[in-house]
Design a protein around this motif. Structure first.
Motif, PDB file in Angstrom:
ATOM      1  N   VAL A 194       0.826  -1.224   0.000  1.00  0.00           N
ATOM      2  CA  VAL A 194       0.000   0.000   0.000  1.00  0.00           C
ATOM      3  C   VAL A 194       0.854   1.266   0.000  1.00  0.00           C
ATOM      4  CG1 VAL A 194      -2.141  -0.955   0.902  1.00  0.00           C
ATOM      5  CG2 VAL A 194      -0.383  -0.285   2.522  1.00  0.00           C
ATOM      6  N   HIS A 197       0.464   3.865  -4.660  1.00  0.00           N
ATOM      7  CA  HIS A 197      -0.643   4.802  -4.940  1.00  0.00           C
ATOM      8  C   HIS A 197      -0.425   6.174  -4.294  1.00  0.00           C
ATOM      9  CE1 HIS A 197      -1.899   3.626  -0.881  1.00  0.00           C
ATOM     10  NE2 HIS A 197      -2.671   4.691  -0.882  1.00  0.00           N
ATOM     11  N   ASP A 235      -1.550  -2.968  -3.517  1.00  0.00           N
ATOM     12  CA  ASP A 235      -1.845  -1.541  -3.563  1.00  0.00           C
ATOM     13  C   ASP A 235      -3.335  -1.292  -3.757  1.00  0.00           C
ATOM     14  OD1 ASP A 235      -0.816   0.987  -3.201  1.00  0.00           O
ATOM     15  OD2 ASP A 235      -0.537   1.362  -5.336  1.00  0.00           O
ATOM     16  N   SER A 267      -8.480  -3.132  -3.041  1.00  0.00           N
ATOM     17  CA  SER A 267      -7.041  -3.376  -3.186  1.00  0.00           C
ATOM     18  C   SER A 267      -6.816  -4.769  -3.761  1.00  0.00           C
ATOM     19  CB  SER A 267      -6.330  -3.243  -1.834  1.00  0.00           C
ATOM     20  OG  SER A 267      -6.638  -4.345  -0.990  1.00  0.00           O
TER      21      SER A 267
END
Length: 290
Positions: A194, A197, A235, A267
């Motif tokens: 994560v 982005h 992500d 995600s």
């Protein structure tokens, strides 16, 4: 909280990693409390509110009860949504990231052969330490490098690695993710959780500039991984554009996991492998990963 993470207690995991963006959690809880209180006041003083609205020249006779009821319902629904968002944030911030880190680590077949790994945007080190733990379990002599944009974050990450007992397998450094400070074909494995982005968010998530910067980071990931090396990226939001770019770069074994809701957004985990032969077409022209 119970032992949901293997044999580990969630209280122990929270003690090590904490809540990363507690300001967001406080914001959500404060507004949830405010709207809950407001909806309760509408319920308790409903008749008085209706009488006040009836006395106002802005409302027609008989409409006041409908207006008060609708407003009270909206405030109650807002409180519920905010509480749900806060709960999802707490779950996504540590438990989900911990579970997804285990999944990402599990997608790499043999860690004993891994000598160098990179965690791009290592943050608190949940994924970084999961990789280091796997290297330790398999008796590998390899190391994992955590790269982050903030020196303060890297120092904090080294502290969590020490608490996890894997500090000898971890190196952290500050660097620009759009121009990675590593040579071509350097890492056996590259992972990221994560993070991608967030690159270019100062331009706006949907802007052309932000998309270009994300694609640049993706190209850098491909550049630094060795031919035949594996990349695992989890992500939010932009996974379809990652897949399109990876296909343009001629990556192999591109796989996308099922949708997982994290931080109130969709995600996916994307895994792909860099071709062993860095060529494109019958004339064997070298691909430009950038």
């Amino acid at each position: 909280m119970g032992k949901s993470a293997g044999n580990r207690d969630w209280t122990q995991i929270y003690a090590i990693y904490g809540i990363q963006q507690w300001q967001t959690l406080v914001f959500l809880l404060f507004h949830a409390f405010f709207f809950s209180l407001l909806s309760l006041l509408f319920l308790i003083y409903f008749d008085q509110i209706c009488s006040f609205l009836d006395s106002s020249s802005f409302f027609l006779s008989g409409v006041s009860r409908l207006t008060a009821g609708f407003t009270g319902a909206v405030t109650a629904l807002s409180a519920v949504c905010l509480l749900f968002a806060a709960a999802n944030f707490v779950y996504s911030d540590v438990p989900l990231q911990y579970e997804m880190a285990q999944r990402m680590v599990g997608s790499v077949g043999d860690w004993s052969c891994v000598k160098t790994a990179l965690d791009l945007g290592c943050g608190r080190g949940i994924l970084l330490n999961a990789v280091a733990t796997q290297l330790k379990k398999t008796g590998s002599s390899g190391r994992v490098v955590g790269l982050d944009r903030s020196k303060r974050t890297t120092l904090s990450t080294l502290r969590t690695a020490k608490l996890e007992g894997v500090q000898e397998y971890v190196t952290c450094r500050e660097g620009d993710v759009k121009t990675l400070p590593f040579g071509d074909n350097y890492f056996d494995v590259v992972v990221s959780s994560v993070f991608v982005h967030t690159v270019g968010k100062e331009h706006g998530q949907k802007s052309v500039e932000a998309a270009a910067e994300r694609m640049r980071v993706l190209g850098e990931i491909v550049r630094v991984v060795k031919p035949g090396g594996l990349c695992v990226v989890w992500d939010l939001l932009h996974v379809p554009e990652y897949v399109r770019r990876l296909k343009e770069l001629k990556m192999e074994d591109i796989r996308v996991s099922e949708r997982v809701t994290a931080f109130m957004a969709g995600s996916h985990i994307v895994t792909f492998r860099k071709p062993s032969e860095l060529v494109a077409g019958p004339r064997e022209v070298r691909l430009d990963w950038r």
